[in-house]
Design a protein around this motif. Structure first.
Motif, PDB file in Angstrom:
ATOM      1  N   ASN A   1       1.052  14.104   7.089  1.00 33.38           N
ATOM      2  CA  ASN A   1       0.183  13.183   7.826  1.00 33.38           C
ATOM      3  C   ASN A   1      -0.009  11.861   7.106  1.00 33.38           C
ATOM      4  OD1 ASN A   1      -1.338  14.246   5.776  1.00 33.38           O
ATOM      5  ND2 ASN A   1      -3.193  14.495   6.961  1.00 33.38           N
ATOM      6  N   PRO A   2       1.094  11.160   6.848  1.00 26.31           N
ATOM      7  CA  PRO A   2       0.924   9.830   6.262  1.00 26.31           C
ATOM      8  C   PRO A   2       0.168   8.938   7.237  1.00 26.31           C
ATOM      9  CG  PRO A   2       3.170  10.087   7.036  1.00 26.31           C
ATOM     10  CD  PRO A   2       2.503  11.418   7.187  1.00 26.31           C
ATOM     11  N   PHE A   3      -0.537   7.967   6.714  1.00 31.05           N
ATOM     12  CA  PHE A   3      -1.155   6.973   7.589  1.00 31.05           C
ATOM     13  C   PHE A   3      -0.025   6.169   8.220  1.00 31.05           C
ATOM     14  CE2 PHE A   3      -4.278   7.211   3.950  1.00 31.05           C
ATOM     15  CZ  PHE A   3      -5.078   8.143   4.585  1.00 31.05           C
ATOM     16  N   PRO A   4      -0.232   5.642   9.420  1.00 35.51           N
ATOM     17  CA  PRO A   4       0.851   4.873  10.043  1.00 35.51           C
ATOM     18  C   PRO A   4       0.972   3.487   9.418  1.00 35.51           C
ATOM     19  CG  PRO A   4      -1.042   4.939  11.479  1.00 35.51           C
ATOM     20  CD  PRO A   4      -1.392   5.767  10.295  1.00 35.51           C
ATOM     21  N   PHE A   5       0.936   3.454   8.116  1.00 34.15           N
ATOM     22  CA  PHE A   5       1.043   2.204   7.383  1.00 34.15           C
ATOM     23  C   PHE A   5       2.353   2.220   6.583  1.00 34.15           C
ATOM     24  CE2 PHE A   5      -3.815   2.795   6.781  1.00 34.15           C
ATOM     25  CZ  PHE A   5      -4.011   2.571   8.122  1.00 34.15           C
ATOM     26  N   SER A   6       2.576   1.183   5.815  1.00 31.12           N
ATOM     27  CA  SER A   6       3.780   1.149   4.989  1.00 31.12           C
ATOM     28  C   SER A   6       3.669   2.196   3.880  1.00 31.12           C
ATOM     29  CB  SER A   6       3.945  -0.232   4.374  1.00 31.12           C
ATOM     30  OG  SER A   6       2.954  -0.437   3.402  1.00 31.12           O
TER      31      SER A   6
ATOM     32  N   GLU B   1       1.331   1.001   1.185  1.00 32.69           N
ATOM     33  CA  GLU B   1      -0.083   1.089   1.546  1.00 32.69           C
ATOM     34  C   GLU B   1      -0.563   2.527   1.554  1.00 32.69           C
ATOM     35  OE1 GLU B   1      -2.587  -1.418   2.461  1.00 32.69           O
ATOM     36  OE2 GLU B   1      -1.113  -2.280   1.111  1.00 32.69           O
TER      37      GLU B   1
ATOM     38  N   TYR C   1      -3.639   3.120  -0.621  1.00 33.69           N
ATOM     39  CA  TYR C   1      -4.860   3.121   0.171  1.00 33.69           C
ATOM     40  C   TYR C   1      -6.030   3.867  -0.461  1.00 33.69           C
ATOM     41  CZ  TYR C   1      -5.894   1.096   4.656  1.00 33.69           C
ATOM     42  OH  TYR C   1      -6.318   0.255   5.631  1.00 33.69           O
TER      43      TYR C   1
ATOM     44  N   ASN D   1       7.937  -1.418   2.134  1.00 31.40           N
ATOM     45  CA  ASN D   1       7.125  -2.052   3.175  1.00 31.40           C
ATOM     46  C   ASN D   1       7.407  -1.514   4.564  1.00 31.40           C
ATOM     47  OD1 ASN D   1       5.726  -3.662   1.389  1.00 31.40           O
ATOM     48  ND2 ASN D   1       7.329  -5.222   1.389  1.00 31.40           N
TER      49      ASN D   1
END
Lengths: 295, 254
Positions: free
Chosen positions: B96-101, B104, B108, B145
């Motif tokens: 469940n990675p954040f939908p970020f790079s 990040e 985070y 990124n």
């Protein structure tokens, strides 16, 4: 009936229904644009409206619509954001929460004329705000809040719980998880909510007749003092919006070119809404990229 | 190495009225991998989720008994849950990675949870170190990124491990971290765990018995919300004391 045929029939029915929606929409927008666009000219967009003679424009009405939208969003967005976050992230599932939900739904189904009259009595008369953009913005907030709150709540709720758990398991407080993770992920949905509610603001007439008024006194676009009655930024001046203007020229307009003004204004209104939608989507995407991508 | 990092006694957990864990006594040793095994519904995940109090997010869950970390009861009223969770990181079943790079994702937790500002150079270092420890650096270093979601499930899971490592926990909980992954990705994660074991205490829930036997030092077998037996992995697998453990390991049920 064999399942294959049933499936084909279902497909066909769905396509037909979609086609009906698209055709109605295309006819409606097409009609408005085709009858309206020939009347749009630079002169039409940049001159003031006339009460009796032909050749009036919609400069002030156009500006008023946009200004009213901005003011309304300034008032309603923070409130809706707070209540949306509360309902999605904090509210326990009990009778009190469902009472709030119901109240919000009722608020959204109130007839606009009633909200208009209510705001007229309370804000225009009782609080002596007069016919003003501010009164109009407050009235529109009544319509805006349920829509916005609902869409913010739903976009937050649509973020998977796994993301909340991921945030929590990193040792982030609930607030930091919401602001740092859940909210950025929900931005596209929230933008859609803003667009939907903005459409309502642009299109609303009934509630504004009693609150923002139906006159557009001459204003100066070079006067940046919001407390000066002649300034275009003054929120306390009466301000007829585009939608109200359309209503007015159609019901009590005495100018010889009333119907042209009405068609032109309608087309402008639709174009402005379109531009706003695209702009908001672009801005939302930009914001989303900025908050979620690195740097 | 017999330091007990976590001791738990008579842990019971209730969903509303229903008791799901019936008094679990289990200890965990520093710098070891402990595997919690058992069939579905045995309470192994539920128990694991008590250790960082992530069960608190579910309404109507109550936990009784005592779970002590360095002799401190983690369910005591004065415990700062966010501090606890920084010390006890967690990796979930679904990546469940954040939908970020990628960058990040790893940065985070440090950025949001940190009290002091971390400079860009320091953050770069934290991100690189964490991704290296999680053995995923070589695969992502040229695309830091890019969205973490653009990587494979196995890579995402290792990014999630890196994300946990970045906050510098002492204990890492893994809730069936490889059950959604293919064997090659699972193998990569197992190697990652073995390579970071010297610095962390690792507790892993798995329904994959081979996995438990490959990587764990200690194994605990749970059944129907009860701990059946626990001990060094070799003993449990070769010479289990309880008949139920033997039956489970031999595939008679579960």
């Amino acid at each position: 009936m064999n399942p294959k045929i049933a499936n084909k029939i279902a497909d066909a029915v769905i396509y037909i229904l979609v086609a009906i929606v698209v055709i109605i929409l295309a006819l409606l927008i097409g009609f408005i644009l085709i009858t309206g666009i020939p009347h749009i000219s630079w002169h039409f967009l940049t001159s003031v409206s006339q009460s009796f003679s032909a050749g009036g424009g919609i400069r002030d009405q156009l500006f008023n619509s946009i200004y009213l939208l901005i003011l309304t969003l300034i008032i309603s967005f923070p409130i809706a954001l707070g209540s949306g976050i509360y309902l999605a992230e904090y509210a326990p599932k009990n009778w009190f929460t469902s009472l709030i939900q119901t109240a919000i739904e009722v608020l959204s189904s109130l007839p606009s004329i009633i909200v208009g009259l209510f705001c007229y009595l309370l804000f225009v008369i009782e609080f002596q705000l007069g016919f003003s953009i501010l009164s109009g913005a407050i009235a529109l907030t009544f319509f805006n809040l349920p829509l916005l709150t609902r869409s913010i709540q739903e976009s937050l709720e649509s973020v998977p719980d796994l993301q909340r758990q991921a945030g929590a398991s990193l040792g982030l407080s609930r607030w930091k998880t919401i602001t740092g993770i859940i909210f950025p992920i929900a931005i596209p949905g929230i933008i859609t909510g803003i667009i939907l509610s903005a459409g309502r603001v642009f299109g609303e007439a009934a509630a504004l007749i009693y609150t923002a008024g139906e006159s557009a006194p001459a204003i100066s676009y070079s006067n940046f003092n919001p407390f000066n009655p002649a300034s275009f930024l003054n929120p306390m001046r009466p301000a007829e919006t585009l939608a109200v203007h359309i209503w007015k020229v159609n019901t009590e307009g005495v100018t010889p070119d009333a119907s042209q003004i009405s068609s032109g204004s309608s087309a402008v209104l639709i174009i402005v809404i379109l531009i706003f939608n695209l702009g908001a989507h672009y801005l939302g995407k930009h914001l989303y990229d900025k908050m979620t991508a690195s740097k | 190495m017999t330091d007990k990092v976590i001791t738990s006694e008579n842990v019971r957990l209730y969903y509303g009225e229903k008791e799901a864990l019936h008094g679990v006594n289990l200890d965990f040793k520093k710098n070891e991998i402990t595997a919690l095994i058992g069939p579905s519904g045995s309470g192994k995940s539920t128990y694991l989720r008590c250790l960082n109090r992530i069960n608190d997010l579910i309404p109507e869950v109550t936990v009784t008994g005592s779970i002590k970390m360095d002799k401190q009861d983690i369910y005591a009223p004065n415990v700062d849950i966010t501090e606890l969770r920084k010390r006890v990181g967690m990796v979930f079943q679904q990546p469940n990675p954040f939908p970020f790079s990628v960058y990040e994702n790893v940065a985070y937790g440090v950025k949001l949870a940190g009290r002091s500002k971390v400079s860009k150079a320091e953050m770069d270092k934290i991100v690189e170190d964490s991704l290296k420890k999680a053995a995923v650096w070589d695969e992502v270093k040229d695309n830091l990124n890019d969205s973490a979601l653009s990587f494979s499930g196995g890579q995402q899971q290792r990014i999630c491990i890196a994300r946990v490592l970045a906050v510098k926990p002492e204990i890492i909980l893994l809730d069936e971290p490889t059950s959604a992954l293919d064997p090659i990705s699972s193998y990569a994660i197992e190697n990652t765990l073995l390579s970071i074991k010297k610095d962390y205490t690792i507790i892993i829930v798995t329904h994959n018995m081979q996995q438990a036997s490959r990587i764990s030092d200690q194994t605990a077998f749970l059944l129907d919300g009860k701990l059946v037996e626990a001990g060094p992995t070799k003993e449990i697998f070769i010479n289990p004391k309880e008949k139920e453990t033997n039956d489970y390991l031999n595939g008679k049920f579960g």
